[in-house]
Enzyme design. Structure first.
Site, PDB file in Angstrom:
ATOM      1  N   HIS A   1      58.714  66.697  48.158  1.00  0.00           N
ATOM      2  CA  HIS A   1      58.673  65.752  49.283  1.00  0.00           C
ATOM      3  C   HIS A   1      59.776  65.983  50.305  1.00  0.00           C
ATOM      4  O   HIS A   1      60.393  65.052  50.790  1.00  0.00           O
ATOM      5  CB  HIS A   1      58.764  64.303  48.768  1.00  0.00           C
TER       6      HIS A   1
ATOM      7  N   CYS B   1      64.268  58.370  49.192  1.00  0.00           N
ATOM      8  CA  CYS B   1      64.055  59.486  48.271  1.00  0.00           C
ATOM      9  C   CYS B   1      64.243  60.845  48.949  1.00  0.00           C
ATOM     10  O   CYS B   1      64.870  61.741  48.384  1.00  0.00           O
ATOM     11  CB  CYS B   1      62.696  59.387  47.612  1.00  0.00           C
TER      12      CYS B   1
END
Length: 89
Positions: A83, A28
């Protein structure tokens, strides 16, 4: 739902580019960094999973695509997960 995307449709008609089935990363963090910068993850400073409270982040000298869009009159925003570490961006 269905969204009206005239600029993407125009891009497709002019160039034949399709914006699907392109995956350059398996994590991710690396995928997000590529999406936000338009660069492969190994070229933007995020080459592995960015864990919470780490100092790893996208290189500060690499602009996000949103910055380039703003200079061309687009309004941008960010929603959801980031993130990608901590930096000045």
């Amino acid at each position: 739902g269905v969204f009206n995307t005239p600029n993407l449709n125009k891009l497709w008609k002019q160039s034949g580019i399709k914006l699907n089935y392109h995956y350059s990363n398996t994590l991710c963090s690396t995928s997000r960094s590529s999406l936000l910068t338009g660069r492969y993850s190994w070229r933007n400073g995020v080459n592995k999973l960015v864990r919470p409270f780490t100092m790893q982040h996208i290189d500060d000298d690499i602009p996000f695509i949103s910055e380039q869009l703003k200079t061309n009159g687009y309004h941008t925003g960010m929603f959801g997960k980031y993130h990608l570490g901590y930096s000045s961006q």
